[in-house]
Scaffold this motif. Structure first.
Motif, PDB file in Angstrom:
ATOM      1  N   ALA A  89      34.491   9.883  51.523  1.00 40.11           N
ATOM      2  CA  ALA A  89      33.775   8.931  51.008  1.00 40.11           C
ATOM      3  C   ALA A  89      32.321   9.059  50.903  1.00 40.11           C
ATOM      4  N   ASN A  90      31.945   9.913  51.634  1.00 41.03           N
ATOM      5  CA  ASN A  90      30.287  10.473  51.514  1.00 41.03           C
ATOM      6  C   ASN A  90      30.295  11.153  50.326  1.00 41.03           C
ATOM      7  N   GLU A  91      31.196  12.145  50.125  1.00 35.57           N
ATOM      8  CA  GLU A  91      31.345  12.919  48.905  1.00 35.57           C
ATOM      9  C   GLU A  91      31.158  12.141  47.687  1.00 35.57           C
ATOM     10  N   LYS A  92      32.200  11.245  47.474  1.00 31.75           N
ATOM     11  CA  LYS A  92      32.242  10.358  46.314  1.00 31.75           C
ATOM     12  C   LYS A  92      31.032   9.424  46.098  1.00 31.75           C
ATOM     13  N   ALA A  93      30.392   9.246  47.133  1.00 31.75           N
ATOM     14  CA  ALA A  93      29.063   8.227  47.168  1.00 31.75           C
ATOM     15  C   ALA A  93      27.868   9.187  46.453  1.00 31.75           C
ATOM     16  N   GLU A  94      28.107  10.502  47.183  1.00 26.53           N
ATOM     17  CA  GLU A  94      26.913  11.368  46.715  1.00 26.53           C
ATOM     18  C   GLU A  94      27.085  11.446  45.248  1.00 26.53           C
ATOM     19  N   ALA A  95      28.519  11.778  44.489  1.00 29.89           N
ATOM     20  CA  ALA A  95      28.616  12.345  43.420  1.00 29.89           C
ATOM     21  C   ALA A  95      28.482  10.799  42.359  1.00 29.89           C
ATOM     22  N   GLN A  96      28.520   9.758  42.934  1.00 32.43           N
ATOM     23  CA  GLN A  96      28.120   8.579  41.999  1.00 32.43           C
ATOM     24  C   GLN A  96      26.477   8.306  42.046  1.00 32.43           C
ATOM     25  N   LYS A  97      26.114   8.778  43.173  1.00 32.85           N
ATOM     26  CA  LYS A  97      24.223   8.793  43.121  1.00 32.85           C
ATOM     27  C   LYS A  97      23.943   9.828  42.135  1.00 32.85           C
TER      28      LYS A  97
END
Length: 150
Positions: free
Chosen positions: A39-47
């Motif tokens: 989830a952290n990696e996905k959020a970072e990618a979206q950011k």
């Protein structure tokens, strides 16, 4: 085993079989940790995607502004050359007369563009002998007010 005369120094354990409830709990803990990292990696990618998109839009708007500024500068340079050439070739004309003529031409070009666009519904533009001089006066006053502010 010491009662029987044996001393166990070391034991090799190769197959640990904890209770099924313990196994399930450990698997859930590991799965939750992996989901949290994902989830952290996905959020970072979206950011990163949003930042790059915003940077691209900002660069696009900047370049569009530069293009519009160059276009307007070219129009002003062309008008200056036209006014100078016209006033040299037609004695007795003033720059105001020439700019009024250019405004009339622009006015008719605008009417033509509005009429040729299929998506325009209705546009009410004052049209008559006095309307063109009114429009020219309004544009001239707007330019004078803008130059007074600057």
């Amino acid at each position: 085993m010491s009662a029987y005369g044996f001393a166990i120094v070391q034991t090799l354990i190769i197959d640990i079989e904890p209770d099924e409830h313990v196994k399930r709990s450990m698997n859930e803990i590991n799965a939750a940790a992996r989901l949290r990292v994902a989830a952290n990696e996905k959020a970072e990618a979206q950011k990163i995607i949003q930042i790059k998109r915003a940077e691209g839009e900002a660069e696009s708007k900047y370049l569009a502004g530069v293009g519009i500024a160059r276009q307007r500068q070219a129009i002003v340079d062309g008008l200056r050359e036209s006014v100078m050439g016209f006033s040299e070739n037609v004695p007795g004309t003033t720059a105001k007369d020439i700019l009024d003529m250019v405004l009339v031409t622009q006015y008719f070009d605008t009417l033509k563009e509005i009429g040729s666009t299929s998506k325009s519904s209705a546009v009410f533009i004052p049209h008559g002998p006095g309307a063109i001089s009114d429009i020219a006066t309004q544009i001239r006053e707007g330019l004078l007010q803008a130059s007074a502010v600057n």
